[in-house]
Design an enzyme around this catalytic site. Structure first.
Site, PDB file in Angstrom:
ATOM      1  N   ASP A 120      -3.130  -1.270   9.250  1.00  0.00           N
ATOM      2  CA  ASP A 120      -3.134  -1.306   7.778  1.00  0.00           C
ATOM      3  C   ASP A 120      -3.667  -2.629   7.219  1.00  0.00           C
ATOM      4  O   ASP A 120      -3.864  -2.747   6.002  1.00  0.00           O
ATOM      5  CB  ASP A 120      -1.700  -1.162   7.234  1.00  0.00           C
ATOM      6  CG  ASP A 120      -1.121   0.221   7.469  1.00  0.00           C
ATOM      7  OD1 ASP A 120      -1.897   1.178   7.594  1.00  0.00           O
ATOM      8  OD2 ASP A 120       0.128   0.335   7.514  1.00  0.00           O
ATOM      9  N   LYS A 166       0.849  -1.205   0.000  1.00  0.00           N
ATOM     10  CA  LYS A 166       0.000   0.000   0.000  1.00  0.00           C
ATOM     11  C   LYS A 166       0.872   1.239   0.000  1.00  0.00           C
ATOM     12  O   LYS A 166       2.005   1.226   0.517  1.00  0.00           O
ATOM     13  CB  LYS A 166      -0.967   0.013   1.185  1.00  0.00           C
ATOM     14  CG  LYS A 166      -0.334   0.136   2.590  1.00  0.00           C
ATOM     15  CD  LYS A 166      -0.058   1.560   3.048  1.00  0.00           C
ATOM     16  CE  LYS A 166       0.926   1.589   4.200  1.00  0.00           C
ATOM     17  NZ  LYS A 166       1.561   2.803   4.527  1.00  0.00           N
TER      18      LYS A 166
HETATM   19  O1  C5P Z   1      -1.435  -0.833  14.014  1.00  0.00           O
HETATM   20  P1  C5P Z   1      -0.002  -1.245  13.924  1.00  0.00           P
HETATM   21  O2  C5P Z   1       0.310  -2.408  14.829  1.00  0.00           O
HETATM   22  O3  C5P Z   1       0.470  -1.484  12.534  1.00  0.00           O
HETATM   23  O4  C5P Z   1       0.837  -0.021  14.467  1.00  0.00           O
HETATM   24  C1  C5P Z   1       2.184  -0.112  14.790  1.00  0.00           C
HETATM   25  C2  C5P Z   1       2.562   1.050  15.689  1.00  0.00           C
HETATM   26  O5  C5P Z   1       2.474   2.279  14.951  1.00  0.00           O
HETATM   27  C3  C5P Z   1       1.625   1.258  16.873  1.00  0.00           C
HETATM   28  O6  C5P Z   1       2.037   0.500  17.972  1.00  0.00           O
HETATM   29  C4  C5P Z   1       1.775   2.740  17.128  1.00  0.00           C
HETATM   30  O7  C5P Z   1       2.977   3.007  17.840  1.00  0.00           O
HETATM   31  C5  C5P Z   1       1.951   3.314  15.754  1.00  0.00           C
HETATM   32  N1  C5P Z   1       0.681   3.785  15.146  1.00  0.00           N
HETATM   33  C6  C5P Z   1       0.145   4.989  15.607  1.00  0.00           C
HETATM   34  N2  C5P Z   1      -1.023   5.453  15.050  1.00  0.00           N
HETATM   35  C7  C5P Z   1      -1.634   4.777  14.050  1.00  0.00           C
HETATM   36  C8  C5P Z   1      -1.093   3.569  13.569  1.00  0.00           C
HETATM   37  C9  C5P Z   1       0.068   3.110  14.149  1.00  0.00           C
HETATM   38  O8  C5P Z   1       0.696   5.638  16.507  1.00  0.00           O
HETATM   39  N3  C5P Z   1      -2.742   5.275  13.523  1.00  0.00           N
END
Ligand code: C5P
Length: 310
Positions: free
Chosen positions: A150, A21
């Site tokens: 994502d 993406k």
């Molecule tokens: O959702 P995901 O596990 O991919 O996110 C990884 C890290 O990225 C989260 O632990 C957070 O620190 C950060 N994140 C964030 N805000 C988002 C998506 C991700 O702060 N909208």
């Protein structure tokens, strides 16, 4: 013909392609109470993809093998999001998992292209098909959102607005195809690291939340040309990515000098996307960027493309 239907052949293996993406618009708001940042983003799936293959295994367990781009650096155990995805599907189906998953990677690792999330989305779909699990769209989305912000988009692909922490999707009917040159770099940026840098810069008064996605959504819906799209690309994480890896600035600048319509940090970086006028321009631009040096690898990609559960 007897009129009887033959029993369904057991699945020997299931392979799914899952696209990377990009975020042509990535607006990052303040951190929420749960630590995630509120997003106002537009996702698009591009033709660079990983392939996830699931095969039945005699013994219970989830076995992961990985080949391709950055394979040696990735965990094959429970820390791999694809492992977690397989476990969730088995739990949902009420069965004990017994599967061999193979991830053939083309999406750069920790590059801002959601490679890990793509593998998780691929593992959800491949395991559900392998085990003939009847799972509806809403339930698949719920499992995906539990794996990462994502992952729901990686299932669907195409073009979509993402809100919440990125997991709440509104599809966009994009009319057209846009061509990109994708330049990877020798460095990596972890997503949390980049979000922290966004917060730090904001405390110093640098950057603001680009919450309005309407202009770029309208451009996609009306099939705008690449020149128009170039003026509408937004990434609130760009300053943070360049602050963490200052060498990105010269890669971006070099691509613009070689004729790219725009240079855009992909997600939290450090992959750089260069927008081209059309496929012919993209081929020539990729060659020039490769010759100039500074990128680890240079790929051609176009979008939007469908995800495995479109
Ligand atoms: O959702 P995901 O596990 O991919 O996110 C990884 C890290 O990225 C989260 O632990 C957070 O620190 C950060 N994140 C964030 N805000 C988002 C998506 C991700 O702060 N909208």
């Amino acid at each position: 013909m007897s009129g009887q239907t033959a029993p369904a052949a057991p699945h020997a293996g299931v392979s799914v392609d899952v696209p990377a993406k990009i975020n042509p618009h990535l607006g990052v708001g303040d951190p929420r109470a749960d630590g995630y940042h509120a997003l106002s983003t537009v996702y698009q799936a591009i033709s660079l993809h990983d392939t996830v293959t699931a095969e039945k295994r005699e013994e219970p367990g989830i076995e992961i093998t990985i080949s391709g781009e950055g394979a040696g650096d990735l965990p094959t155990g429970e820390a791999n999001l694809a492992h977690k995805a397989a476990k969730l599907v088995a739990l949902y189906a009420g069965i004990e998992p017994a599967v061999k998953l193979h991830l053939n990677k083309r999406i750069p690792v920790a590059g801002g292209l959601a490679g890990g999330s793509a593998d998780a989305a691929g593992a959800l779909v491949a395991c559900a098909r392998l085990w003939d699990v009847a799972i509806g769209d809403a339930e698949l989305h719920r499992l995906a959102a539990g794996l990462g912000s994502d992952v729901p988009f990686c299932l669907k692909g195409g073009t979509a607005i993402g809100t919440g922490r990125g997991e709440e999707l509104t599809p966009v009917r994009a009319k057209g195809t846009w061509h990109w040159v994708v330049a990877t770099t020798d460095t990596r940026i972890s997503t949390p690291e980049c979000y922290k840098e966004v917060d730090r810069l904001r405390e110093d008064g640098i950057g603001r939340f680009s919450s309005d996605v309407d202009p770029i959504v309208r451009a996609f819906e009306s099939g705008a040309d690449a020149d128009t799209l170039a003026r509408l690309l937004v990434n609130d994480m760009e300053a943070a990515a360049v602050s963490l890896r200052p060498q990105l600035a010269s890669l971006m600048h070099g691509g613009l000098e070689e004729g790219a319509l725009a240079a855009h940090v992909s997600g939290s970086g450090p992959t750089i996307l260069f927008l081209a006028t059309d496929v012919k321009h993209a081929v020539a631009l990729a060659r020039r960027i490769r010759m100039r040096g500074g990128a680890r690898s240079v790929h051609l990609a176009h979008g939007p493309v469908d995800g495995p559960a479109a």
